[in-house]
Design an enzyme around this catalytic site. Structure first.
Site, PDB file in Angstrom:
ATOM      1  N   ARG A   1      42.816  33.545  38.706  1.00 21.71           N
ATOM      2  CA  ARG A   1      42.672  34.881  38.104  1.00 21.71           C
ATOM      3  C   ARG A   1      42.514  34.761  36.584  1.00 21.71           C
ATOM      4  O   ARG A   1      43.495  34.596  35.860  1.00 21.71           O
ATOM      5  CB  ARG A   1      43.910  35.719  38.445  1.00 21.71           C
ATOM      6  CG  ARG A   1      43.938  37.086  37.804  1.00 21.71           C
ATOM      7  CD  ARG A   1      42.957  38.065  38.401  1.00 21.71           C
ATOM      8  NE  ARG A   1      43.308  38.439  39.764  1.00 21.71           N
ATOM      9  CZ  ARG A   1      42.461  39.061  40.595  1.00 21.71           C
ATOM     10  NH1 ARG A   1      41.236  39.373  40.200  1.00 21.71           N
ATOM     11  NH2 ARG A   1      42.838  39.351  41.826  1.00 21.71           N
TER      12      ARG A   1
ATOM     13  N   ARG B   1      33.720  30.440  44.357  1.00 23.06           N
ATOM     14  CA  ARG B   1      34.868  30.403  43.433  1.00 23.06           C
ATOM     15  C   ARG B   1      36.087  29.694  44.011  1.00 23.06           C
ATOM     16  O   ARG B   1      37.048  29.451  43.284  1.00 23.06           O
ATOM     17  CB  ARG B   1      35.227  31.809  42.954  1.00 23.06           C
ATOM     18  CG  ARG B   1      35.768  32.760  43.990  1.00 23.06           C
ATOM     19  CD  ARG B   1      36.230  34.060  43.318  1.00 23.06           C
ATOM     20  NE  ARG B   1      36.643  35.057  44.297  1.00 23.06           N
ATOM     21  CZ  ARG B   1      37.293  36.168  44.006  1.00 23.06           C
ATOM     22  NH1 ARG B   1      37.629  36.429  42.761  1.00 23.06           N
ATOM     23  NH2 ARG B   1      37.621  37.030  44.952  1.00 23.06           N
TER      24      ARG B   1
ATOM     25  N   HIS C   1      31.810  36.183  36.285  1.00 21.60           N
ATOM     26  CA  HIS C   1      32.817  37.263  36.251  1.00 21.60           C
ATOM     27  C   HIS C   1      33.790  37.024  35.088  1.00 21.60           C
ATOM     28  O   HIS C   1      34.928  36.605  35.285  1.00 21.60           O
ATOM     29  CB  HIS C   1      33.553  37.220  37.596  1.00 21.60           C
ATOM     30  CG  HIS C   1      34.463  38.363  37.889  1.00 21.60           C
ATOM     31  ND1 HIS C   1      35.405  38.821  37.003  1.00 21.60           N
ATOM     32  CD2 HIS C   1      34.576  39.124  39.001  1.00 21.60           C
ATOM     33  CE1 HIS C   1      36.064  39.820  37.568  1.00 21.60           C
ATOM     34  NE2 HIS C   1      35.578  40.024  38.781  1.00 21.60           N
TER      35      HIS C   1
ATOM     36  N   ASP D   1      35.423  50.467  36.975  1.00 19.81           N
ATOM     37  CA  ASP D   1      34.755  49.472  37.823  1.00 19.81           C
ATOM     38  C   ASP D   1      33.306  49.929  37.979  1.00 19.81           C
ATOM     39  O   ASP D   1      33.005  50.792  38.801  1.00 19.81           O
ATOM     40  CB  ASP D   1      35.483  49.390  39.176  1.00 19.81           C
ATOM     41  CG  ASP D   1      35.114  48.140  39.959  1.00 19.81           C
ATOM     42  OD1 ASP D   1      34.195  47.419  39.517  1.00 19.81           O
ATOM     43  OD2 ASP D   1      35.737  47.898  41.012  1.00 19.81           O
TER      44      ASP D   1
ATOM     45  N   GLU E   1      30.778  41.299  32.956  1.00 26.49           N
ATOM     46  CA  GLU E   1      30.253  40.249  33.826  1.00 26.49           C
ATOM     47  C   GLU E   1      28.727  40.296  33.859  1.00 26.49           C
ATOM     48  O   GLU E   1      28.153  41.369  33.996  1.00 26.49           O
ATOM     49  CB  GLU E   1      30.817  40.460  35.238  1.00 26.49           C
ATOM     50  CG  GLU E   1      32.314  40.755  35.244  1.00 26.49           C
ATOM     51  CD  GLU E   1      32.811  41.291  36.591  1.00 26.49           C
ATOM     52  OE1 GLU E   1      32.183  41.006  37.620  1.00 26.49           O
ATOM     53  OE2 GLU E   1      33.825  42.001  36.599  1.00 26.49           O
TER      54      GLU E   1
HETATM   55  C1  BG6 Z   1      35.062  43.122  39.903  1.00 23.47           C
HETATM   56  C2  BG6 Z   1      34.755  44.139  40.961  1.00 23.47           C
HETATM   57  O1  BG6 Z   1      33.914  42.416  39.562  1.00 23.47           O
HETATM   58  O2  BG6 Z   1      36.045  42.202  40.411  1.00 23.47           O
HETATM   59  C3  BG6 Z   1      36.032  44.866  41.331  1.00 23.47           C
HETATM   60  O3  BG6 Z   1      33.769  45.050  40.487  1.00 23.47           O
HETATM   61  C4  BG6 Z   1      37.086  43.868  41.792  1.00 23.47           C
HETATM   62  O4  BG6 Z   1      35.763  45.811  42.364  1.00 23.47           O
HETATM   63  C5  BG6 Z   1      37.269  42.823  40.702  1.00 23.47           C
HETATM   64  O5  BG6 Z   1      38.301  44.547  42.040  1.00 23.47           O
HETATM   65  C6  BG6 Z   1      38.284  41.728  41.047  1.00 23.47           C
HETATM   66  O6  BG6 Z   1      38.000  41.165  42.268  1.00 23.47           O
HETATM   67  P1  BG6 Z   1      38.949  40.064  42.886  1.00 23.47           P
HETATM   68  O7  BG6 Z   1      38.388  39.756  44.262  1.00 23.47           O
HETATM   69  O8  BG6 Z   1      38.897  38.870  41.976  1.00 23.47           O
HETATM   70  O9  BG6 Z   1      40.327  40.685  42.927  1.00 23.47           O
END
Ligand code: BG6
Length: 297
Positions: free
Chosen positions: A74, A97, A165, A210, A269
């Site tokens: 994360r 990922r 991302h 979002d 992103e």
């Molecule tokens: C973003 C999405 O790119 O990633 C969101 O638009 C999503 O909808 C976010 O909640 C995080 O995603 P994840 O799978 O890493 O929790």
């Protein structure tokens, strides 16, 4: 020495490209130049750190992140491929990922340190024909990320979504602004994917956000008054820009994210998602790249 360490050894450059194994044994690379440092995990080929000397780190990393082979990290720059968002019966945001990538090249010049990682699928995998991902990470006073997707099939198209991302570290979400998207059309995921047009010259984040901005190749600037920093996100080979901040309730609901961390991060992103997804003809490649630079004011 583990197999991974042996495989990495021939690409290490003392003082410039080094390897470490920490955080639950996931191997990572440390990249340095005279003026900057970066970190990159082989797990997901995920850059988790970039810092220019005398500046704060550019990327946000959650203190609650997992570092486990079956889970995404994360923060930093997760690579989203071959689908974006949730998918029935499969993990959200694709398999790249959480895959184990291989280091296949490295180099260092006076000002730049570069590595290339690869994730190859030699045979067709259901919906996904044989393909190869190559990810070049170049560290200098800017961070340059280039993801090349090659369709190795001789017969089938590779339709896919991809996204870098990127989680940016910011001083305070309440005062941060995003410029460069005025006039672009976006899907508002927190309002049932309703299509809207961006009217703001500088976007403020005031709640869960979002948004998938479509058909835009604009450079986006993040203005962070608390840290007196401007972050410039330049991109090519990308038609979509996603802007995401989970805000209070969603932050609390995520196990791998601190309750208050939404105040110090912002995702901008660069990718090709939703209507901007790419269909690669057999034997062809495409490259999605972004250059992340910062300046203090
Ligand atoms: C973003 C999405 O790119 O990633 C969101 O638009 C999503 O909808 C976010 O909640 C995080 O995603 P994840 O799978 O890493 O929790």
């Amino acid at each position: 020495m583990t197999d991974t360490e042996t495989a990495l050894r021939s690409f290490l450059i003392p003082g410039r490209v080094e390897a470490r194994t920490e955080n639950g044994q996931l191997p990572k690379l440390l990249l340095s130049t005279a003026g900057s440092t970066a970190e990159l995990y082989l797990h997901g080929a995920q850059v988790t750190y970039f810092q220019k000397q005398s500046e704060r780190p550019l990327l946000f990393m959650s203190a609650q992140s997992y570092f486990a082979p079956d889970k995404p990290i994360r923060g930093g720059v997760p690579i989203i491929f071959p689908w974006f968002g949730p998918r029935d019966g499969a993990a959200a945001h694709g398999f790249a990922r959480t895959a184990a990538w291989s280091l296949v090249d490295s180099s260092a010049t006076n000002n730049e340190t570069r590595v290339t990682l690869e994730l190859a699928q030699a045979t067709d995998l259901g919906e996904w024909p044989a393909h190869r991902l190559r990810y070049r990470v170049t560290v200098s006073d800017v961070l340059r990320l280039e993801l090349e997707v090659t369709n190795n099939s001789t017969a089938r198209e590779l339709a896919h979504e991809s996204c870098l991302h990127t989680y940016f570290a910011i001083g305070d979400i309440h005062t941060t602004r995003i410029a460069g998207l005025q006039g672009a059309c976006y899907l508002d995921k927190v309002d049932n994917f309703v299509e809207k047009t961006e009217t703001a010259a500088e976007i403020a984040i005031t709640g869960e956000t979002d948004r998938v901005y479509l058909n835009t190749d604009s450079t986006v600037t993040i203005i962070d008054p608390l840290w007196h920093r401007r972050i410039v996100v330049e991109k090519s080979g990308s038609r979509s820009t996603v802007v995401w901040n989970p805000w209070i309730a969603k932050a609390k609901a995520m196990a791998d994210f601190g309750d208050d961390e939404y105040q110090r991060m912002l995702c901008v992103e660069s990718g090709n998602v939703d209507r901007d997804r790419l269909a690669l003809a057999p034997g062809t490649s495409s490259t999605l790249s972004t250059t992340l630079r910062s300046e203090l004011f």
